[in-house]
Design a protein around this motif. Structure first.
Motif, mmCIF file in Angstrom:
data_model
loop_
_atom_site.group_PDB
_atom_site.id
_atom_site.type_symbol
_atom_site.label_atom_id
_atom_site.label_comp_id
_atom_site.label_asym_id
_atom_site.label_seq_id
_atom_site.Cartn_x
_atom_site.Cartn_y
_atom_site.Cartn_z
ATOM 1 N N VAL A 170 11.891 25.766 86.056
ATOM 2 C CA VAL A 170 12.298 26.897 86.904
ATOM 3 C C VAL A 170 13.743 26.724 87.362
ATOM 4 C CG1 VAL A 170 11.890 28.034 89.125
ATOM 5 C CG2 VAL A 170 9.957 27.446 87.647
ATOM 6 N N ALA A 171 14.122 25.517 87.739
ATOM 7 C CA ALA A 171 15.499 25.250 88.169
ATOM 8 C C ALA A 171 16.495 25.518 87.056
ATOM 9 C CB ALA A 171 15.627 23.802 88.656
ATOM 10 N N ASN A 172 16.059 25.398 85.802
ATOM 11 C CA ASN A 172 16.940 25.641 84.663
ATOM 12 C C ASN A 172 16.851 27.065 84.140
ATOM 13 O OD1 ASN A 172 17.879 23.067 84.824
ATOM 14 N ND2 ASN A 172 17.142 22.394 82.825
ATOM 15 N N GLY A 173 16.210 27.937 84.907
ATOM 16 C CA GLY A 173 16.255 29.357 84.591
ATOM 17 C C GLY A 173 15.081 29.910 83.819
ATOM 18 N N TYR A 174 14.055 29.128 83.562
ATOM 19 C CA TYR A 174 12.889 29.593 82.806
ATOM 20 C C TYR A 174 11.872 30.203 83.767
ATOM 21 C CZ TYR A 174 15.006 26.720 79.183
ATOM 22 O OH TYR A 174 15.890 26.182 78.285
ATOM 23 N N ARG A 175 11.284 31.318 83.349
ATOM 24 C CA ARG A 175 10.304 32.002 84.180
ATOM 25 C C ARG A 175 8.970 32.171 83.444
ATOM 26 N NH1 ARG A 175 13.430 30.460 87.022
ATOM 27 N NH2 ARG A 175 14.602 31.450 88.715
ATOM 28 N N ARG A 176 9.015 32.528 82.190
ATOM 29 C CA ARG A 176 7.775 32.657 81.402
ATOM 30 C C ARG A 176 7.499 31.291 80.769
ATOM 31 N NH1 ARG A 176 7.864 35.453 77.165
ATOM 32 N NH2 ARG A 176 10.107 35.833 76.965
ATOM 33 N N ALA A 228 2.756 36.046 66.262
ATOM 34 C CA ALA A 228 2.416 37.318 66.904
ATOM 35 C C ALA A 228 3.535 37.827 67.813
ATOM 36 C CB ALA A 228 1.123 37.154 67.710
ATOM 37 N N GLY A 229 4.671 37.096 67.866
ATOM 38 C CA GLY A 229 5.774 37.492 68.740
ATOM 39 C C GLY A 229 5.432 37.337 70.202
ATOM 40 N N ASP A 230 4.579 36.364 70.513
ATOM 41 C CA ASP A 230 4.058 36.202 71.868
ATOM 42 C C ASP A 230 4.512 34.872 72.484
ATOM 43 O OD1 ASP A 230 2.502 36.757 74.138
ATOM 44 O OD2 ASP A 230 0.779 35.676 73.318
ATOM 45 N N ALA A 231 5.730 34.459 72.163
ATOM 46 C CA ALA A 231 6.207 33.153 72.621
ATOM 47 C C ALA A 231 6.715 33.220 74.063
ATOM 48 C CB ALA A 231 7.323 32.658 71.717
ATOM 49 N N PRO A 232 6.417 32.205 74.875
ATOM 50 C CA PRO A 232 7.016 32.125 76.210
ATOM 51 C C PRO A 232 8.456 31.629 76.108
ATOM 52 C CG PRO A 232 5.664 30.199 75.810
ATOM 53 C CD PRO A 232 5.491 31.086 74.617
ATOM 54 N N GLU A 233 9.153 31.613 77.233
ATOM 55 C CA GLU A 233 10.514 31.068 77.232
ATOM 56 C C GLU A 233 10.504 29.543 77.145
ATOM 57 O OE1 GLU A 233 12.283 34.564 80.203
ATOM 58 O OE2 GLU A 233 11.934 32.530 80.944
ATOM 59 N N ILE A 257 15.129 24.849 69.440
ATOM 60 C CA ILE A 257 14.778 24.325 70.762
ATOM 61 C C ILE A 257 16.073 23.868 71.434
ATOM 62 C CG2 ILE A 257 13.490 22.534 71.997
ATOM 63 C CD1 ILE A 257 11.622 22.340 69.556
ATOM 64 N N PRO A 258 16.394 24.354 72.639
ATOM 65 C CA PRO A 258 15.647 25.262 73.517
ATOM 66 C C PRO A 258 16.118 26.715 73.441
ATOM 67 C CG PRO A 258 17.384 24.252 74.776
ATOM 68 C CD PRO A 258 17.529 23.728 73.373
ATOM 69 N N ARG A 320 15.815 15.708 78.986
ATOM 70 C CA ARG A 320 16.595 15.654 77.755
ATOM 71 C C ARG A 320 16.964 17.080 77.338
ATOM 72 N NH1 ARG A 320 12.177 11.551 75.627
ATOM 73 N NH2 ARG A 320 13.023 9.557 76.383
ATOM 74 N N ASP A 321 17.555 17.209 76.161
ATOM 75 C CA ASP A 321 18.161 18.481 75.766
ATOM 76 C C ASP A 321 17.183 19.603 75.453
ATOM 77 O OD1 ASP A 321 20.682 17.474 76.108
ATOM 78 O OD2 ASP A 321 21.052 17.075 73.980
ATOM 79 N N SER A 322 15.906 19.315 75.289
ATOM 80 C CA SER A 322 14.961 20.362 74.916
ATOM 81 C C SER A 322 14.700 21.368 76.037
ATOM 82 C CB SER A 322 13.622 19.738 74.494
ATOM 83 O OG SER A 322 12.975 19.148 75.612
ATOM 84 N N THR A 323 15.217 21.063 77.237
ATOM 85 C CA THR A 323 15.031 21.992 78.364
ATOM 86 C C THR A 323 16.366 22.293 79.032
ATOM 87 O OG1 THR A 323 14.524 20.109 79.816
ATOM 88 C CG2 THR A 323 12.653 21.254 78.800
ATOM 89 N N ARG A 324 17.442 22.353 78.228
ATOM 90 C CA ARG A 324 18.747 22.695 78.809
ATOM 91 C C ARG A 324 18.669 24.016 79.578
ATOM 92 N NH1 ARG A 324 20.637 21.323 73.541
ATOM 93 N NH2 ARG A 324 20.760 23.549 73.113
ATOM 94 N N PRO A 325 19.525 24.214 80.576
ATOM 95 C CA PRO A 325 19.522 25.477 81.330
ATOM 96 C C PRO A 325 19.674 26.683 80.398
ATOM 97 C CG PRO A 325 20.871 23.872 82.462
ATOM 98 C CD PRO A 325 20.497 23.264 81.147
ATOM 99 N N ARG A 326 18.957 27.735 80.715
ATOM 100 C CA ARG A 326 19.049 28.974 79.920
ATOM 101 C C ARG A 326 20.441 29.586 80.044
ATOM 102 N NH1 ARG A 326 15.058 33.525 80.088
ATOM 103 N NH2 ARG A 326 15.617 33.585 77.875
ATOM 104 N N THR A 327 20.896 30.131 78.948
ATOM 105 C CA THR A 327 22.228 30.758 78.939
ATOM 106 C C THR A 327 22.121 32.273 78.956
ATOM 107 O OG1 THR A 327 22.269 30.644 76.521
ATOM 108 C CG2 THR A 327 23.268 28.827 77.747
ATOM 109 N N ALA A 328 20.914 32.778 78.806
ATOM 110 C CA ALA A 328 20.746 34.241 78.809
ATOM 111 C C ALA A 328 19.438 34.603 79.461
ATOM 112 C CB ALA A 328 20.765 34.772 77.379
#
Length: 328
Positions: A170-176, A228-233, A257-258, A320-328
């Protein structure tokens, strides 16, 4: 109150483990130390209980260890710690692998009774927990990773671990944020519930899936969702095998990833640091879990009337890098 082995240790100025070895007379302490312990025991009027005498006897210097899946690196590491601790006590370990199969668990528990082991360390399935609830065994029982009725238990602090993972994402911008949780054990349920609680704390909607905690099951489930195009963030996998399965499904589809989907999980296995990008994980204190379980078993053997103990050990969030902050 009858004197205990802890009283003997205090009176002799020696550790509990040393006193236990001296009373076992298995050659692991020198004669001077053994005589010091025996003198302290005699002065206090200490008499070992039946289970402790049996464990030290020629008939049974063995404990049982029943793990859910020895291929899972978590159980491999925990088993090593238990074997190391048992060796220091002059005790052999009878290792059984249940494959998360309640029938095999029941068979191995019967085997432990037939072998008259001094005690058992066990990682039970939910089915086993329900089937043997209230059952009295001829030996003390300690559970690892998973709770079982009134038995002593040592495990990861699952609530804290999932809080750390969800808070970090959540701190890195992920919500779903989706989650994969095992459906065969109390641990899978506990991690699921902790994840749901953490998501609600942030005002987010949980997206949890229960599955058999294997690589193949996770790979299939995540692959189907991606197709199915049903991927979370972001996706949290609740053990190392499901984490590996999720990563395989993502890579098979050429996703990044990510950038396309962040990935994190529980179990700091060697491969999680070597892949690109390296994966954010909760490192479990696996050796401490095994070592603590063995010490709890020895205490229970010597002091059967002790109150139930549940030990929850903290895991380490390794970012590690797999959860870098979201850029969009």
């Amino acid at each position: 109150m009858k004197p205990s082995i802890k009283d003997v240790a205090a009176a002799s100025g020696l550790s509990l483990a040393t006193v236990s070895r001296a009373l076992a007379d298995n050659g692991l302490v020198n004669e001077q130390t053994r005589q010091k312990v025996l003198a302290a025991a005699e002065a206090l009027g200490y008499r070992p209980n039946l289970q402790a005498r049996r464990l030290r006897s020629k008939q049974s210097q063995t404990i049982g260890l029943i793990v859910a899946d020895i291929r899972n690196p978590f159980f491999t590491a925990v088993s090593r710690a238990i074997e190391d601790a048992a060796y220091r006590e002059g005790i052999r370990v009878l290792l059984c692998n249940s494959d998360e199969d309640p029938a095999k668990e029941a068979m191995y528990l019967r085997l432990m009774q037939e072998e008259q082991v001094g005690g058992v360390i066990f990682s039970p399935t939910l089915s086993a927990a329900a089937a043997i609830a209230g059952t009295t065994f001829d030996f003390p029982l300690i559970t690892i990773d998973r709770a079982l009725g009134d038995a002593d238990c040592v495990a990861l602090n699952n609530h804290e671990a999932l809080d750390k993972l969800v808070d970090h994402l959540v701190a890195n911008g992920y919500r779903r944020i989706g989650g994969l949780f095992g459906n065969t054990s109390a641990t899978g349920q506990a991690r699921h519930d902790a994840y749901v609680s953490a998501m609600h704390r942030h005002g987010l909607t949980p997206d949890a899936h229960r599955l058999v905690p294997t690589m193949d099951a996770a790979q299939q489930l995540v692959g189907d969702r991606l197709d199915a195009g049903d991927a979370p963030e972001a996706l949290i996998a609740s053990n190392g095998l499901t984490l590996l399965g999720a990563m395989r499904a993502i890579r098979q589809r050429g996703l990044r990833i990510p950038d396309d989907i962040a990935l994190a999980g529980i179990d700091n296995e060697a491969w999680t640091e070597l892949v690109e990008p390296a994966l954010t994980v909760i490192g479990q204190p696996t050796y401490d879990i095994g070592d603590t379980a063995m010490r709890m078993l020895m205490n229970r053997i010597h002091e059967p009337a002790l109150s139930r103990r549940v030990v929850a050990l903290s895991g380490e969030l390794i970012v590690r890098d797999s959860t870098r902050p979201r850029t969009a």
